[in-house]
Design an enzyme around this catalytic site. Structure first.
Site, short mmCIF file in Angstrom:
data_model
loop_
_atom_site.label_atom_id
_atom_site.label_comp_id
_atom_site.label_asym_id
_atom_site.label_seq_id
_atom_site.Cartn_x
_atom_site.Cartn_y
_atom_site.Cartn_z
N CYS A 137 12.68 32.73 3.11
CA CYS A 137 12.67 32.65 1.65
C CYS A 137 11.57 33.57 1.13
O CYS A 137 10.42 33.46 1.54
CB CYS A 137 12.42 31.21 1.21
N THR B 151 8.61 26.13 -4.35
CA THR B 151 8.72 27.26 -3.42
C THR B 151 7.78 28.38 -3.84
O THR B 151 7.89 28.90 -4.95
CB THR B 151 10.17 27.76 -3.40
N GLU C 56 6.53 25.34 0.72
CA GLU C 56 6.86 24.42 -0.36
C GLU C 56 5.63 23.55 -0.61
O GLU C 56 4.83 23.32 0.29
CB GLU C 56 8.04 23.51 0.01
N HIS D 16 20.30 29.93 -10.46
CA HIS D 16 19.75 29.71 -9.12
C HIS D 16 20.85 29.46 -8.10
O HIS D 16 20.70 29.83 -6.93
CB HIS D 16 18.76 28.55 -9.15
N TYR E 153 21.85 31.84 -4.37
CA TYR E 153 22.10 31.45 -2.99
C TYR E 153 23.24 32.24 -2.35
O TYR E 153 23.39 32.25 -1.13
CB TYR E 153 22.38 29.95 -2.93
N CYS F 261 20.54 35.41 -1.10
CA CYS F 261 19.43 35.20 -0.15
C CYS F 261 19.90 34.53 1.13
O CYS F 261 19.53 34.94 2.24
CB CYS F 261 18.31 34.41 -0.81
#
Length: 482
Positions: free
Chosen positions: A99, A190, A256, A291, A295, A298
């Site tokens: 990430c 994150t 995180e 968001h 996905y 990424c």
């Protein structure tokens, strides 16, 4: 002006961040061996923006200033912007296998930008102008901004104002002439230790009794009253052992944390929503949509790495020609490209909001994320199948360095002749890292809960799916009249 990767590192070093790890406050966040890989992943977003071959994906021109900016600070102005966002995310997933943490802030920018425009239109407020000044500063300074949406929530059957502890949703505890004071926490943050600012949004749609909770703002991450408690990750202490094989991915990673806001002051010009409960749901829905689109980029890039690692492990074991191995790699590729197709399709079907900024197709974005809650798990299962049990039973890197043990390990763990046992161990540890270790937080497990749990997408799919419209189509074809 865009920063270089090294300038970014030094800018984080200058912050007085209050970060706790294993019960102790860190004196040096930048050089901590557990956190440094996550910082390196963010650094990659600056490094690749400086590479001419990636300029078209990694950079764009600000519609506000006309200056060249990092795409992570962009407000989407077209479907081309939305498509390039997804392609940029896939590229960085391929390059970091982790990430890279700036997506949440980018998605928050775009949600807050369009929502504040419509709040001002309805109420005559000045939130959009506040946000314009903020985003221009972000673009000029090339900041990394943490998008903070998820509250602890407490008893999920109760709205914010009925919680036993009123701080279980972040709220305004004091209103002053020059701003507000807020208290609460944001979960699963994150990249928060690698960010210059934290951009807070409500976490759910709200009713009139939740006015104190309908708050959006941004403050520096080293503000008084802000502190961070880093979350544990599987195998995280391997980074303290000094080697690089057992960690699987020694350069990059994610992080995180729980971010606490203990009576934090927010000045008026950094407030983007303050009590307008009827717009909290819009901000949440738009952020979630952006968001969930992310996905499809990424996770696909990281999936590319995992597929490649699985293929290598098969080659090193001498089974790459087996028909069942070939078929598993085909299935992994099929699933991965389906995710990418969803990310691109919801971008192609984007449309302008009232603010002029472009929004993805919400139905397709939710379909994208619903698939992400499933397909990476199957990709991981197939990778583990191909890799074999040695992925989780191999001796440690220190055992291979032991002069008495090394000859036996070299003898009995050898695969195909000509492939070093070190290389075989490296690829198996990479698969372990992506499947079970620290990278699983940013790939497998985050695929389930990041950007909302599976049920959150199913609710949106039901809302956006237009079942009545589909029934009308069926009635027309069947010549049904009522």
């Amino acid at each position: 002006m865009m920063m270089t990767g090294e300038q970014y590192i030094e800018s984080i070093r200058k912050l007085d961040l209050k970060v706790y790890l294993f019960g102790e406050r860190l004196k040096n966040v930048v050089d901590n061996p557990i956190l440094r890989p996550s910082l390196n992943s963010v650094k990659a977003t600056y490094d690749y923006a400086a590479k001419p071959e990636h300029e078209d994906l990694m950079t764009t021109t600000s519609h506000l200033t006309g200056e060249k900016i990092n795409r992570f600070t962009n407000i989407h102005q077209s479907t081309d912007d939305l498509i390039k966002k997804v392609k940029m995310q896939r590229l960085l997933g391929q390059k970091t296998a982790s990430c890279f943490q700036r997506c949440v802030g980018m998605d928050a920018f775009n949600a807050v930008y369009s929502t504040t425009y419509e709040v001002d239109e309805a109420y005559g407020t000045s939130y959009h102008n506040n946000f314009l000044e903020f985003i221009k500063k972000v673009q000029k300074e090339d900041w990394t901004v943490d998008g903070a949406m998820t509250d602890p929530k407490g008893d999920r059957s109760l709205p914010p104002h009925k919680q036993a502890d009123p701080d279980l949703f972040l709220r305004v505890v004091e209103r002053r002439l020059d701003g507000v004071v807020v208290k609460g926490a944001k979960m699963h943050q994150t990249g928060i230790t690698n960010s210059h600012e934290v951009l807070v949004m409500p976490t759910i749609a709200m009713g009139p009794d939740d006015k104190d909770y309908a708050i959006s703002f941004s403050v520096p991450t080293d503000s008084e009253g802000v502190f961070i408690i880093v979350g544990r990750q599987s195998c995280d202490t391997r980074k303290l052992e000094g080697g690089d094989i057992d960690v699987g991915n020694s350069e990059y990673g994610g992080m995180e944390g729980v971010t606490i806001f203990d009576n934090v002051f927010v000045p008026n010009d950094r407030i983007f929503l303050n009590g307008e409960t009827d717009f909290a749901g819009m901000m949440v829905e738009r952020f979630a949509g952006y968001h969930r689109q992310s996905y499809g980029g990424c996770k696909v890039g990281v999936g590319d790495v995992l597929i490649g690692a699985a293929a290598l492990s098969a080659e090193y074991a001498g089974v790459e020609r087996a028909s069942h191995v070939k078929d598993k790699l085909i299935e992994m590729t099929h699933l991965n490209e389906t995710l990418f197709a969803c990310g691109v399709s919801c971008s192609c079907e984007g449309h302008p909001t009232k603010s002029g900024a472009y929004m993805i197709d919400l139905l397709l974005a939710n379909v994208c994320k619903q698939n992400v809650t499933r397909f990476p798990y199957e990709i991981v299962r197939l990778a583990e199948d191909i890799a074999g049990g040695l992925m989780v039973t191999a001796p440690s890197e220190q055992d291979f360095k032991n002069e008495a043990l090394a000859p036996y390990l070299e003898k009995y763990l050898q695969g195909v002749c000509g492939v070093s046992i070190e290389n075989r161990m490296r690829v198996l540890r990479l698969i372990e890292n992506l499947s079970l270790g620290t990278a699983a937080v940013g790939y497998r497990t985050e695929s389930m809960h990041g950007a909302g749990s599976p049920q959150a997408q199913r609710i949106m799919i039901a809302r956006q799916g237009n079942i009545n419209g589909k029934k009308a189509l069926a009635k027309h074809i069947a010549k049904i009249s009522e």
